[in-house]
Design an enzyme around this catalytic site. Sequence first.
Site, short mmCIF file in Angstrom:
data_model
loop_
_atom_site.label_atom_id
_atom_site.label_comp_id
_atom_site.label_asym_id
_atom_site.label_seq_id
_atom_site.Cartn_x
_atom_site.Cartn_y
_atom_site.Cartn_z
N LYS A 18 0.84 -1.21 0.00
CA LYS A 18 0.00 0.00 0.00
C LYS A 18 0.88 1.26 0.00
O LYS A 18 0.68 2.15 -0.81
CB LYS A 18 -0.93 0.05 1.22
CG LYS A 18 -1.95 -1.05 1.31
CD LYS A 18 -2.85 -0.88 2.51
CE LYS A 18 -2.14 -0.92 3.85
NZ LYS A 18 -1.50 -2.22 4.18
N ARG A 92 -10.12 0.82 7.94
CA ARG A 92 -9.70 -0.55 8.20
C ARG A 92 -10.88 -1.41 8.65
O ARG A 92 -10.81 -2.63 8.63
CB ARG A 92 -8.71 -0.56 9.36
CG ARG A 92 -7.27 -0.46 9.08
CD ARG A 92 -6.70 -1.56 8.27
NE ARG A 92 -5.46 -2.05 8.81
CZ ARG A 92 -4.27 -1.47 8.61
NH1 ARG A 92 -4.17 -0.36 7.91
NH2 ARG A 92 -3.20 -2.00 9.11
N ARG A 126 11.53 -5.49 5.89
CA ARG A 126 11.20 -4.06 5.80
C ARG A 126 11.96 -3.24 6.85
O ARG A 126 12.00 -3.60 8.03
CB ARG A 126 9.69 -3.87 6.00
CG ARG A 126 9.31 -2.39 6.07
CD ARG A 126 7.86 -2.15 5.78
NE ARG A 126 6.98 -2.62 6.84
CZ ARG A 126 5.65 -2.52 6.77
NH1 ARG A 126 5.07 -2.00 5.70
NH2 ARG A 126 4.91 -2.98 7.76
N ARG A 159 10.28 -2.08 12.43
CA ARG A 159 9.11 -1.86 13.29
C ARG A 159 8.92 -3.06 14.21
O ARG A 159 9.05 -4.20 13.78
CB ARG A 159 7.86 -1.65 12.42
CG ARG A 159 7.78 -0.29 11.82
CD ARG A 159 6.72 -0.17 10.76
NE ARG A 159 5.45 -0.81 11.06
CZ ARG A 159 4.38 -0.73 10.28
NH1 ARG A 159 4.44 -0.01 9.16
NH2 ARG A 159 3.27 -1.34 10.60
N ARG A 170 -1.48 -9.60 13.07
CA ARG A 170 -1.96 -8.49 12.23
C ARG A 170 -2.67 -9.00 10.98
O ARG A 170 -3.70 -8.47 10.59
CB ARG A 170 -0.79 -7.60 11.80
CG ARG A 170 -0.39 -6.60 12.82
CD ARG A 170 1.00 -6.11 12.58
NE ARG A 170 1.08 -5.22 11.45
CZ ARG A 170 2.19 -5.00 10.76
NH1 ARG A 170 3.29 -5.63 11.04
NH2 ARG A 170 2.19 -4.13 9.77
N1 CTP Z 1 -6.96 2.40 10.51
C1 CTP Z 1 -5.89 1.98 11.23
C2 CTP Z 1 -4.59 2.05 10.69
C3 CTP Z 1 -3.52 1.62 11.45
N2 CTP Z 1 -3.72 1.15 12.70
C4 CTP Z 1 -2.60 0.68 13.55
O1 CTP Z 1 -1.36 1.10 13.01
C5 CTP Z 1 -0.54 -0.05 12.67
C6 CTP Z 1 0.31 0.26 11.50
O2 CTP Z 1 -0.50 0.70 10.43
P1 CTP Z 1 0.06 0.76 8.98
O3 CTP Z 1 1.32 1.52 8.91
O4 CTP Z 1 -1.07 1.09 8.05
O5 CTP Z 1 0.52 -0.72 8.93
P2 CTP Z 1 -0.11 -2.04 8.41
O6 CTP Z 1 -1.04 -1.98 7.22
O7 CTP Z 1 -0.48 -2.90 9.56
O8 CTP Z 1 1.13 -2.47 7.90
P3 CTP Z 1 1.70 -1.56 6.95
O9 CTP Z 1 2.61 -0.49 6.92
O10 CTP Z 1 2.42 -2.73 7.04
O11 CTP Z 1 0.51 -1.21 6.07
C7 CTP Z 1 -1.52 -1.18 12.51
O12 CTP Z 1 -0.92 -2.45 12.67
C8 CTP Z 1 -2.52 -0.83 13.62
O13 CTP Z 1 -2.00 -1.19 14.89
C9 CTP Z 1 -5.01 1.10 13.20
O14 CTP Z 1 -5.18 0.65 14.33
N3 CTP Z 1 -6.07 1.50 12.47
N1 GDP Z 2 10.39 -8.14 -2.57
C1 GDP Z 2 9.46 -7.19 -2.76
N2 GDP Z 2 9.25 -6.29 -1.79
C2 GDP Z 2 8.30 -5.34 -2.02
C3 GDP Z 2 7.53 -5.27 -3.21
N3 GDP Z 2 6.68 -4.22 -3.11
C4 GDP Z 2 6.90 -3.66 -1.91
N4 GDP Z 2 7.89 -4.31 -1.25
C5 GDP Z 2 8.46 -4.09 0.08
O1 GDP Z 2 7.60 -4.79 0.99
C6 GDP Z 2 7.46 -4.08 2.22
C7 GDP Z 2 5.98 -3.77 2.44
O2 GDP Z 2 5.56 -2.79 1.50
P1 GDP Z 2 4.74 -1.50 2.00
O3 GDP Z 2 4.59 -0.62 0.81
O4 GDP Z 2 5.36 -0.97 3.23
O5 GDP Z 2 3.34 -2.24 2.31
P2 GDP Z 2 2.12 -1.84 3.24
O6 GDP Z 2 2.39 -2.50 4.54
O7 GDP Z 2 0.92 -2.45 2.56
O8 GDP Z 2 2.07 -0.35 3.30
C8 GDP Z 2 8.34 -2.85 2.10
O9 GDP Z 2 9.60 -3.15 2.69
C9 GDP Z 2 8.48 -2.63 0.58
O10 GDP Z 2 9.70 -2.00 0.25
C10 GDP Z 2 7.80 -6.25 -4.23
O11 GDP Z 2 7.19 -6.28 -5.31
N5 GDP Z 2 8.76 -7.18 -3.94
#
Ligand code: CTP
Ligand code: GDP
Length: 223
Positions: A18, A92, A126, A159, A170
């Site tokens: 995302k 969410r 990550r 993280r 999660r």
């Molecule tokens: N609407 C939301 C968005 C986020 N969070 C909290 O913030 C954390 C991190 O959110 P985010 O950065 O969006 O992470 P995730 O989608 O869980 O992982 P990522 O960066 O991996 O998207 C989540 O695990 C959750 O604890 C939440 O409670 N409610």
């Molecule tokens: N190996 C690989 N890693 C990726 C790819 N796309 C994103 N990532 C990595 O995967 C992790 C999760 O991506 P992120 O954009 O933070 O996802 P989010 O948690 O949905 O916001 C990060 O470390 C990115 O750099 C991909 O196509 N391949």
Amino acid sequence: MASKLLRAVVLGPPGSGKGTVCQRIAESFGLQHLSSGHFLRENIRAKSEVGVLAKQYLEQGLLVPDHVITSVMMMELEKKQSQHWLLDGFPRTLVQAEALDRICDLDLVINLNIPFETLKDRLSARWIHPASGRVYNMEFNPPDVHGIDDITGEPLIQREDDKPDAVAVRLRKYKEAAKPVIELYKSRGVLHSFSGTETNKIWPYVYTLVSSKVRPVHSKEAN
Ligand SMILES: Nc1ccn([C@@H]2O[C@H](COP(=O)(O)OP(=O)(O)OP(=O)(O)O)[C@@H](O)[C@H]2O)c(=O)n1
Ligand SMILES: Nc1nc2c(ncn2[C@@H]2O[C@H](COP(=O)(O)OP(=O)(O)O)[C@@H](O)[C@H]2O)c(=O)[nH]1
């Protein structure tokens, strides 16, 4: 092309890309990328009232209560009323989606469908720059110098909630909470799902979709 301000959401489990996709959309189309996780982590660092409350939830990989994240996001959205925006990590839950409904009509929902094994591998590799929210991956987009942010030269961190035990919780919680949100947007005809294991392969389809709604910043047309 319509001049209406774009209201878009990117949905997907933790690690689905995302943040990566939103950053590319923001750069290509000049949209504001609003990440709920980033706002929460900023509040935690600033030790604000919201931050102190949210910290315990994030550390355990749990969702913070709906009213807390909703009020954080509504405040941020109020500041961006006159710009195109793209939400990452919000809504969410169905309660959050209903709160968002009260302030806008969404034009576009991008849903990233990524296999579980891929998510686990990505999250364990990550690293982030906490101050800016910049995201790296030791395989996909490593920093120039190991453990150091390319722009500021400051250290990168992993993280707490990217550690394996928190990741499993999660991902399970995501599925439960997201199901009704996905159903809601599907029933409205605004949901566009993309499946795959590589962001680079999904990206051209996302770009084409967003181009049908907003003009790219660097296109010949825009110059
Ligand atoms: N609407 C939301 C968005 C986020 N969070 C909290 O913030 C954390 C991190 O959110 P985010 O950065 O969006 O992470 P995730 O989608 O869980 O992982 P990522 O960066 O991996 O998207 C989540 O695990 C959750 O604890 C939440 O409670 N409610
Ligand atoms: N190996 C690989 N890693 C990726 C790819 N796309 C994103 N990532 C990595 O995967 C992790 C999760 O991506 P992120 O954009 O933070 O996802 P989010 O948690 O949905 O916001 C990060 O470390 C990115 O750099 C991909 O196509 N391949």
